[in-house]
Write a protein that holds these residues in place. Structure first.
Motif, PDB file in Angstrom:
ATOM      1  N   MET A   1       0.847  -1.198   0.000  1.00 28.28           N
ATOM      2  CA  MET A   1       0.000   0.000   0.000  1.00 28.28           C
ATOM      3  C   MET A   1       0.879   1.243   0.000  1.00 28.28           C
ATOM      4  O   MET A   1       1.869   1.329   0.716  1.00 28.28           O
ATOM      5  N   ALA A   2       0.551   2.210  -0.837  1.00 23.21           N
ATOM      6  CA  ALA A   2       1.359   3.414  -0.969  1.00 23.21           C
ATOM      7  C   ALA A   2       1.189   4.316   0.253  1.00 23.21           C
ATOM      8  O   ALA A   2       0.103   4.420   0.825  1.00 23.21           O
ATOM      9  N   THR A   3       2.290   4.934   0.670  1.00 28.89           N
ATOM     10  CA  THR A   3       2.240   5.916   1.745  1.00 28.89           C
ATOM     11  C   THR A   3       1.629   7.197   1.208  1.00 28.89           C
ATOM     12  O   THR A   3       2.074   7.736   0.202  1.00 28.89           O
ATOM     13  N   GLN A   4       0.587   7.679   1.889  1.00 28.40           N
ATOM     14  CA  GLN A   4      -0.143   8.840   1.389  1.00 28.40           C
ATOM     15  C   GLN A   4       0.545  10.128   1.823  1.00 28.40           C
ATOM     16  O   GLN A   4       0.709  10.386   3.006  1.00 28.40           O
ATOM     17  N   MET A   5       0.949  10.916   0.858  1.00 28.56           N
ATOM     18  CA  MET A   5       1.574  12.215   1.112  1.00 28.56           C
ATOM     19  C   MET A   5       1.059  13.207   0.077  1.00 28.56           C
ATOM     20  O   MET A   5       0.760  12.821  -1.050  1.00 28.56           O
ATOM     21  N   GLN A   6       0.995  14.466   0.463  1.00 25.04           N
ATOM     22  CA  GLN A   6       0.504  15.482  -0.464  1.00 25.04           C
ATOM     23  C   GLN A   6       1.266  16.783  -0.260  1.00 25.04           C
ATOM     24  O   GLN A   6       1.541  17.195   0.870  1.00 25.04           O
ATOM     25  N   TRP A   7       1.597  17.420  -1.390  1.00 28.29           N
ATOM     26  CA  TRP A   7       2.259  18.725  -1.361  1.00 28.29           C
ATOM     27  C   TRP A   7       1.230  19.838  -1.224  1.00 28.29           C
ATOM     28  O   TRP A   7       0.123  19.737  -1.745  1.00 28.29           O
ATOM     29  N   ARG A   8       1.627  20.912  -0.554  1.00 28.92           N
ATOM     30  CA  ARG A   8       0.838  22.133  -0.500  1.00 28.92           C
ATOM     31  C   ARG A   8       1.795  23.332  -0.581  1.00 28.92           C
ATOM     32  O   ARG A   8       2.799  23.374   0.135  1.00 28.92           O
ATOM     33  N   GLN A   9       1.478  24.264  -1.466  1.00 27.46           N
ATOM     34  CA  GLN A   9       2.254  25.494  -1.537  1.00 27.46           C
ATOM     35  C   GLN A   9       1.620  26.540  -0.632  1.00 27.46           C
ATOM     36  O   GLN A   9       0.392  26.660  -0.569  1.00 27.46           O
ATOM     37  N   VAL A  10       2.456  27.273   0.075  1.00 29.63           N
ATOM     38  CA  VAL A  10       1.967  28.391   0.870  1.00 29.63           C
ATOM     39  C   VAL A  10       1.882  29.587  -0.078  1.00 29.63           C
ATOM     40  O   VAL A  10       2.914  30.079  -0.541  1.00 29.63           O
ATOM     41  N   PRO A  11       0.687  30.053  -0.408  1.00 35.60           N
ATOM     42  CA  PRO A  11       0.564  31.159  -1.376  1.00 35.60           C
ATOM     43  C   PRO A  11       1.299  32.402  -0.886  1.00 35.60           C
ATOM     44  O   PRO A  11       1.324  32.693   0.321  1.00 35.60           O
ATOM     45  N   SER A  12       1.894  33.119  -1.819  1.00 32.88           N
ATOM     46  CA  SER A  12       2.646  34.326  -1.448  1.00 32.88           C
ATOM     47  C   SER A  12       1.760  35.349  -0.764  1.00 32.88           C
ATOM     48  O   SER A  12       2.217  36.096   0.105  1.00 32.88           O
TER      49      SER A  12
END
Length: 703
Positions: A1-12
């Protein structure tokens, strides 16, 4: 099972303060929620220091003093409480350094250190890690020429240790490695510390990748207690060879991101990813672009070209398994959309809670263009679902409304609140949980024989809600696997307003309801909190007091509050109750609110009182979240007592009887003093986000 990870950018637009100048070759460390960034290069060496508060997304440049070092890049940077150490790096005009500096973040003061013993040679691209009470240097790149204009590179695989225990004379040591089994020399590798916190045995260093004339993807482990290197039996498919990447440890996961990777037809072929030697019939060549921007002519066929990557690797250090991840930048394919950071190397990365923050770095050097681009964006990788908040707390109750709140979870972007009607058990006589005739039973979990249906009230970025009704069409099942990417905070409210009358249930007077809350972040909805139960008021009884303030004084604790908004007549008196230790709690303190015993410590007409030190000596210290003394305050009118407001008064972890500070209702902007104070506090305690102390909205008490 894949490890769940997600990117998020902090908007300028969400970042306050002056953004630092983009750069590469810089380093960063974390002091709780503060990220301290120093040095780097971008058309010259940079010497400034910046701090990012990840709670408020605010940059700040503290006014430093003392022996301020010159700027440097590709140096070593470690954090020991509020004490930061900088070693080595590249200075202006290409000079390599072996200077050691200390920065006390509690007052932002630099000091140059001169430990006893033989100082390690000047170097760049080395690792510098804290394992227990030792700061350990491994590897790097030195220049054997005395002329900085002439580069005679030498890859290193030596170890140097510095005992940083408080009160110990600083002295460089070169540990003797058992069995003489050493990793190949390298620079621009990554290295994380596993275990050994607080001087506990079992600390290890995990080294991955780097550069030694060709890029590496091997993994080595140093047992610091035995000073013995080993290569564990690795399972899974490792990332491709790389250098100038980053790696952080989030719980038991080593997260690898970015860096330089070679360009070639077989770099993804079996065996290429774990090689420690160049392919047959290919010359070794040093590519000094790894450390800084100097250029060399590559000879290796496989590394005539190299490029930056934005792929992510995840190693479970408990099983030594490279795991596949669900991150949009996982694996070998490099996404080109805005779902993850663009490819880069020489960036800085650090773990804050379970997030990996990444800032700046360069996107590659183009020899034909003679230029490079340094990124200025800020990202974080959510590595797991957020933990549940502590139990929901009651702010205010009326006949048809319950206003509740809960503690902030640092890694949550929003929260999911659910409700269930509750047949509250009668309060045993003598329990003292609330005054006679109360309409609210707070924080009273139950053991249910048959599971009942929970209904979703809504999702919110705030940590409080005022509930007047709920929708029976919104059960818990559709909400468990929520796509938070497309979450609309107003969706639940709009759906409730448009719900048919048959599914809309108003809160009823004198009725108990159970609440639970779950955290939501980019990885999905986490587990729910423990249940808490509250009861609406009966008509004619007063509401609960609000805006409670507590301050420490020599004679005890000073409490004050505001009368209920709905008094339903004249308030004749107030009662203040204190949770005390019961005989059953003397051996092992309990953190269950329904097991507490309360005694009345004040009864009078004034909305203020002093709880003496003698009473506080017998107080129960609740450790459900942070250590706190619990009070309950209720008002009485001609008909009787109304609901009690419960407040938690945070305590110093070193003392169960002395309070540290007064609860405050506001959060101020970051200032030099605030950043320094936050850093200083980290030396004494580990403080999560603020705790609920009680207020008309929410009182945040900080240690």
């Amino acid at each position: 099972m894949a490890t769940q990870m997600q990117w998020r950018q902090v908007p300028s637009k969400d970042i306050a303060g002056a953004n630092p100048r983009p750069r590469h070759g810089h380093r960063c460390v974390a002091i709780r929620e503060l990220i301290v960034v120093f040095g780097g290069g971008n058309e010259g060496i940079i010497d400034d220091l910046h701090v990012l508060n990840t709670n408020s997304n605010q940059w700040f440049a503290p006014p430093v003093r003392g022996d301020v070092p010159n700027g440097c890049a590709a140096f070593g940077f470690v954090c020991d409480g509020v004490r930061l150490l900088v070693f080595g790096g590249m200075m202006e005009y290409g000079r390599y350094s072996n200077d050691l500096y200390e920065l006390l973040a509690s007052r932002w003061e630099w000091r140059r250190l001169t430990p006893l013993g033989e100082t390690p040679c000047a170097r760049i691209g080395h690792s510098f890690n804290l394992v227990g009470q030792k700061a350990i240097i491994f590897g790097g790149l030195s220049n054997e020429s005395q002329d900085p204009k002439v580069n005679v590179p030498k890859y290193l695989n030596d170890l140097h240790a510095l005992d940083v225990k408080e009160g110990t004379t600083l002295q460089w040591q070169q540990p003797v490695v058992a069995d003489g089994n050493l990793p190949p020399a390298r620079e621009s590798h990554s290295c994380v510390t596993v275990g050994g916190q607080g001087g506990a045995p079992g600390g290890k260093l995990v080294v991955f990748g780097g550069m030694c004339g060709w890029r590496l993807a091997d993994l080595w482990v140093l047992d610091v207690d035995k000073m013995q290197w080993s290569q564990p039996d690795i399972k899974g498919k490792p990332p491709v060879p790389r250098s100038l990447h980053s790696a952080v440890l989030a719980h038991n996961k080593m997260i690898v991101f970015g860096g330089w990777v070679p360009v070639g037809e077989d770099i993804f072929a079996s065996g290429a990813a774990s090689r420690t030697k160049p392919p047959i019939d290919q010359k070794e060549t040093w590519q000094s672009g790894d450390a800084m921007d100097t250029d060399a002519d590559p000879v290796s066929v496989h590394e005539q070209e190299w490029r930056c990557t934005n792929t992510v690797g995840c190693l479970d250090v408990s099983t030594w398994t490279w795991e596949t991840t669900s991150s949009s930048s996982s694996g070998e394919e490099e996404p080109q959309d805005d779902s993850c950071p663009r490819a880069r190397a020489g960036h800085c990365a650090v773990a804050v809670d379970t997030r990996m923050y990444v800032w700046s770095g360069r996107d590659g050097f183009r020899k034909t263009w003679h230029n490079q681009i340094c990124c200025r964006d800020l990202w974080y990788l959510e590595t797991e679902k957020a933990p549940p908040p502590p139990r929901v707390q009651l702010v205010r109750a009326s006949t048809n409304t319950l206003e509740v709140c809960w503690n902030t979870v640092p890694t949550a972007s929003s929260y999911l609140l659910q409700i269930q009607k509750y047949d509250a058990p009668a309060t045993p006589k003598g329990a003292g949980s609330t005054p006679v005739g109360t309409a609210v039973t707070a924080n009273e979990p139950s053991k249910e024989a048959t599971p009942q249906r929970w209904f979703t009230i809504g999702r919110s970025k705030a940590t409080s809600m005022s509930i007047t009704h709920y929708d029976t069409a919104e059960s818990e099942q559709p909400m468990m696997d929520v796509d938070v990417v497309n979450t609309d905070e107003e969706r639940s409210a709009a759906a409730a307003a448009a719900a048919p009358p048959a599914s809309r249930v108003e809160l009823q007077p004198g009725t108990a309801y159970k609440f639970r809350v779950a955290s939501i972040n980019a990885c999905g909805t986490g587990d729910f909190s423990d249940m808490a139960a509250f009861k609406t008021c009966l008509p004619g009884y007063p509401g609960a007091p609000s805006a409670i303030r507590i301050s420490k004084a020599a004679d005890g604790a000073h409490l004050s509050w505001e009368p209920p908004a709905n008094s339903a007549g004249n308030i004749t008196e107030y009662s203040v109750y204190l949770a005390i230790r019961s005989p059953s709690q003397s051996a092992a303190p309990s953190n269950q609110a329904n097991q507490l015993a309360f005694v009345r410590v004040y009864c009078g007409a004034l909305p203020a009182c002093v709880v003496g030190s003698s009473n506080l000596q017998s107080a129960h210290v609740d450790v459900t979240t942070k250590p706190a003394i619990i009070f309950r305050i209720a008002a009485r009118n001609e008909k009787g007592y109304g609901p009690a407001t419960q407040v938690r008064w945070l305590q110093d972890v070193k003392s169960e009887t002395a309070a540290r500070s007064t609860p405050t209702a506001t959060t101020t902007a970051v200032t030099a003093a605030a950043v320094a104070a936050a850093a200083a506090a980290a030396a004494a305690v580990k403080r999560p986000s603020g705790d609920v102390a009680s207020d008309a909205k929410r009182v945040k008490a900080e240690l």
